[in-house]
Design a protein around this motif. Sequence first.
Motif, PDB file in Angstrom:
ATOM      1  N   ILE A   1     -34.356  -8.908  14.611  1.00  0.00           N
ATOM      2  CA  ILE A   1     -33.596  -8.340  15.657  1.00  0.00           C
ATOM      3  C   ILE A   1     -32.723  -9.259  16.142  1.00  0.00           C
ATOM      4  O   ILE A   1     -33.170 -10.498  16.199  1.00  0.00           O
ATOM      5  CB  ILE A   1     -34.449  -7.770  16.816  1.00  0.00           C
ATOM      6  CG1 ILE A   1     -35.148  -6.584  16.114  1.00  0.00           C
ATOM      7  CG2 ILE A   1     -33.733  -7.612  17.961  1.00  0.00           C
ATOM      8  CD1 ILE A   1     -36.347  -5.918  17.250  1.00  0.00           C
ATOM      9  N   ALA A   2     -31.586  -8.975  16.576  1.00  0.00           N
ATOM     10  CA  ALA A   2     -30.498 -10.008  16.877  1.00  0.00           C
ATOM     11  C   ALA A   2     -31.141 -10.755  18.189  1.00  0.00           C
ATOM     12  O   ALA A   2     -31.800 -10.233  19.088  1.00  0.00           O
ATOM     13  CB  ALA A   2     -29.215  -9.417  17.109  1.00  0.00           C
ATOM     14  N   ILE A   3     -30.565 -12.060  18.258  1.00  0.00           N
ATOM     15  CA  ILE A   3     -31.155 -12.797  19.395  1.00  0.00           C
ATOM     16  C   ILE A   3     -30.346 -12.547  20.752  1.00  0.00           C
ATOM     17  O   ILE A   3     -29.086 -12.082  20.821  1.00  0.00           O
ATOM     18  CB  ILE A   3     -30.765 -14.361  19.104  1.00  0.00           C
ATOM     19  CG1 ILE A   3     -31.010 -14.706  17.803  1.00  0.00           C
ATOM     20  CG2 ILE A   3     -31.369 -15.233  20.340  1.00  0.00           C
ATOM     21  CD1 ILE A   3     -32.740 -14.877  17.532  1.00  0.00           C
TER      22      ILE A   3
ATOM     23  N   THR B   1     -34.023 -23.035  27.345  1.00  0.00           N
ATOM     24  CA  THR B   1     -35.121 -23.420  26.450  1.00  0.00           C
ATOM     25  C   THR B   1     -35.804 -22.358  26.020  1.00  0.00           C
ATOM     26  O   THR B   1     -37.062 -22.323  25.363  1.00  0.00           O
ATOM     27  CB  THR B   1     -36.215 -24.042  27.700  1.00  0.00           C
ATOM     28  OG1 THR B   1     -36.429 -23.096  28.799  1.00  0.00           O
ATOM     29  CG2 THR B   1     -35.680 -25.263  28.093  1.00  0.00           C
ATOM     30  N   SER B   2     -35.305 -21.051  25.974  1.00  0.00           N
ATOM     31  CA  SER B   2     -35.824 -19.824  25.267  1.00  0.00           C
ATOM     32  C   SER B   2     -34.842 -18.920  24.962  1.00  0.00           C
ATOM     33  O   SER B   2     -33.626 -19.019  25.165  1.00  0.00           O
ATOM     34  CB  SER B   2     -36.773 -19.336  26.581  1.00  0.00           C
ATOM     35  OG  SER B   2     -35.853 -18.932  27.629  1.00  0.00           O
ATOM     36  N   ALA B   3     -35.282 -17.876  24.206  1.00  0.00           N
ATOM     37  CA  ALA B   3     -34.801 -16.743  23.659  1.00  0.00           C
ATOM     38  C   ALA B   3     -35.534 -15.484  23.324  1.00  0.00           C
ATOM     39  O   ALA B   3     -36.816 -15.819  23.344  1.00  0.00           O
ATOM     40  CB  ALA B   3     -33.713 -17.202  22.578  1.00  0.00           C
ATOM     41  N   THR B   4     -34.879 -14.308  23.155  1.00  0.00           N
ATOM     42  CA  THR B   4     -35.803 -13.220  22.769  1.00  0.00           C
ATOM     43  C   THR B   4     -35.170 -12.549  21.252  1.00  0.00           C
ATOM     44  O   THR B   4     -33.898 -12.778  21.286  1.00  0.00           O
ATOM     45  CB  THR B   4     -35.657 -12.187  23.804  1.00  0.00           C
ATOM     46  OG1 THR B   4     -36.217 -12.544  25.117  1.00  0.00           O
ATOM     47  CG2 THR B   4     -36.516 -11.119  23.331  1.00  0.00           C
TER      48      THR B   4
ATOM     49  N   SER C   1     -40.308 -10.303  20.486  1.00  0.00           N
ATOM     50  CA  SER C   1     -40.750 -11.698  20.254  1.00  0.00           C
ATOM     51  C   SER C   1     -40.162 -12.899  21.508  1.00  0.00           C
ATOM     52  O   SER C   1     -38.834 -12.755  21.504  1.00  0.00           O
ATOM     53  CB  SER C   1     -40.705 -12.466  19.127  1.00  0.00           C
ATOM     54  OG  SER C   1     -41.279 -11.520  17.900  1.00  0.00           O
ATOM     55  N   SER C   2     -40.897 -13.419  22.192  1.00  0.00           N
ATOM     56  CA  SER C   2     -40.533 -14.488  23.141  1.00  0.00           C
ATOM     57  C   SER C   2     -40.496 -15.860  22.276  1.00  0.00           C
ATOM     58  O   SER C   2     -41.606 -16.258  22.045  1.00  0.00           O
ATOM     59  CB  SER C   2     -41.002 -14.285  24.410  1.00  0.00           C
ATOM     60  OG  SER C   2     -41.109 -13.180  25.087  1.00  0.00           O
ATOM     61  N   ILE C   3     -39.225 -16.533  22.095  1.00  0.00           N
ATOM     62  CA  ILE C   3     -39.113 -17.659  21.818  1.00  0.00           C
ATOM     63  C   ILE C   3     -39.017 -18.743  22.561  1.00  0.00           C
ATOM     64  O   ILE C   3     -38.215 -18.731  23.637  1.00  0.00           O
ATOM     65  CB  ILE C   3     -37.843 -17.908  20.761  1.00  0.00           C
ATOM     66  CG1 ILE C   3     -37.764 -16.723  19.689  1.00  0.00           C
ATOM     67  CG2 ILE C   3     -37.866 -19.189  20.279  1.00  0.00           C
ATOM     68  CD1 ILE C   3     -36.687 -16.567  18.734  1.00  0.00           C
ATOM     69  N   THR C   4     -39.981 -19.688  22.829  1.00  0.00           N
ATOM     70  CA  THR C   4     -39.982 -20.578  23.983  1.00  0.00           C
ATOM     71  C   THR C   4     -40.089 -22.104  23.594  1.00  0.00           C
ATOM     72  O   THR C   4     -40.272 -22.146  22.367  1.00  0.00           O
ATOM     73  CB  THR C   4     -41.030 -20.466  24.972  1.00  0.00           C
ATOM     74  OG1 THR C   4     -42.300 -20.291  24.074  1.00  0.00           O
ATOM     75  CG2 THR C   4     -41.059 -18.927  25.144  1.00  0.00           C
TER      76      THR C   4
ATOM     77  N   THR D   1     -23.015 -17.007  37.174  1.00  0.00           N
ATOM     78  CA  THR D   1     -24.416 -16.774  36.545  1.00  0.00           C
ATOM     79  C   THR D   1     -24.250 -16.382  35.270  1.00  0.00           C
ATOM     80  O   THR D   1     -23.427 -15.467  34.681  1.00  0.00           O
ATOM     81  CB  THR D   1     -25.044 -15.721  37.580  1.00  0.00           C
ATOM     82  OG1 THR D   1     -25.077 -16.299  38.733  1.00  0.00           O
ATOM     83  CG2 THR D   1     -26.411 -15.316  36.886  1.00  0.00           C
ATOM     84  N   SER D   2     -25.157 -17.067  34.341  1.00  0.00           N
ATOM     85  CA  SER D   2     -25.314 -16.387  32.927  1.00  0.00           C
ATOM     86  C   SER D   2     -26.765 -16.145  32.655  1.00  0.00           C
ATOM     87  O   SER D   2     -27.377 -16.217  33.773  1.00  0.00           O
ATOM     88  CB  SER D   2     -24.663 -17.673  32.066  1.00  0.00           C
ATOM     89  OG  SER D   2     -25.654 -18.675  31.892  1.00  0.00           O
ATOM     90  N   THR D   3     -26.987 -15.795  31.421  1.00  0.00           N
ATOM     91  CA  THR D   3     -28.499 -15.832  30.977  1.00  0.00           C
ATOM     92  C   THR D   3     -29.305 -17.127  31.214  1.00  0.00           C
ATOM     93  O   THR D   3     -30.430 -17.098  31.224  1.00  0.00           O
ATOM     94  CB  THR D   3     -28.610 -15.073  29.727  1.00  0.00           C
ATOM     95  OG1 THR D   3     -28.008 -15.952  28.793  1.00  0.00           O
ATOM     96  CG2 THR D   3     -27.929 -13.645  29.550  1.00  0.00           C
ATOM     97  N   SER D   4     -28.643 -18.041  31.246  1.00  0.00           N
ATOM     98  CA  SER D   4     -29.120 -19.339  31.375  1.00  0.00           C
ATOM     99  C   SER D   4     -29.658 -19.656  32.910  1.00  0.00           C
ATOM    100  O   SER D   4     -30.379 -20.701  33.099  1.00  0.00           O
ATOM    101  CB  SER D   4     -28.307 -20.448  30.959  1.00  0.00           C
ATOM    102  OG  SER D   4     -28.285 -20.273  29.540  1.00  0.00           O
ATOM    103  N   GLY D   5     -29.033 -19.038  33.680  1.00  0.00           N
ATOM    104  CA  GLY D   5     -28.974 -19.175  35.218  1.00  0.00           C
ATOM    105  C   GLY D   5     -27.797 -19.368  35.926  1.00  0.00           C
ATOM    106  O   GLY D   5     -26.718 -19.035  35.385  1.00  0.00           O
TER     107      GLY D   5
END
Length: 252
Positions: A66-68, A74-77, A122-125, A237-241
């Motif tokens: 599945i696409a990221i 520090t993380s992604a899904t 899946s959570s990539i951390t 604001t972005s997905t990073s904060g």
Amino acid sequence: SANPTIALTTKTSDGIGTGSFTSMITGLSGATTYHVRAYATNAIGTAYGTDLTFTTPAGLPSITTIAINSISSTSATSGGIIAADGGSAITARGVCWSTSANPTVSLTTKTNDGTGTGTFSSSITGLTLGVMYYVRAYATNSSGTAYGDEVTFTTSSIPTVITADISSRTTTGATTGGNVIGSGGAPVTSRGVCYGTSANPTISGSKTTDGSGTGTFSSTLTGLTPNTTYYVRAYATSTSGTGYGTQKTFIT
């Protein structure tokens, strides 16, 4: 089915005459029992050998990565879609990742997201800011481990934004804005200014919403109290904060 005949299309043709011959049987399915008979044909008809059986081993699973998404510093899904188990139950599934191409399950940097076919997340951390990562979904059955297509992404930081000077002050309002000079690697989904009568206002308090993306924007503050000191900061604001600009002050 038992006792196959030459009326089937699933047969070989291996020459003529007496003696031994070898036949290659192809196009089979994994984890399936097959019946086999040798045959020989002359002018009188066709004779068959003894019906023998064999079972093919299971094949590898069929899986797609599945696409990221939801990329941060520090993380992604990610995750995977297992369309078929290859004829044997899926005993492990997840994603593996690395800073080198073609990561495998031998790495410690992998997730374990249950069993069975279908879609999983899946959570990539534990990632490092500003680094490119390679990711592949995986699925394991009794025959081994299959991998999905490889995808890449780079971890991102919060946006960088500058607060504009205050202008057009009135008894109950003012004009300001900001300039988003860097997205940090992820799309800026919201921007504007936050303001209040206490220092270092955040987006949890009063704020404007002035579009998305990078670049310059203008913000209009209304409903203020006359003869009052206000603190203002641009935000993005972005997905990073959320990133904030330098604080500005003014008095209505």
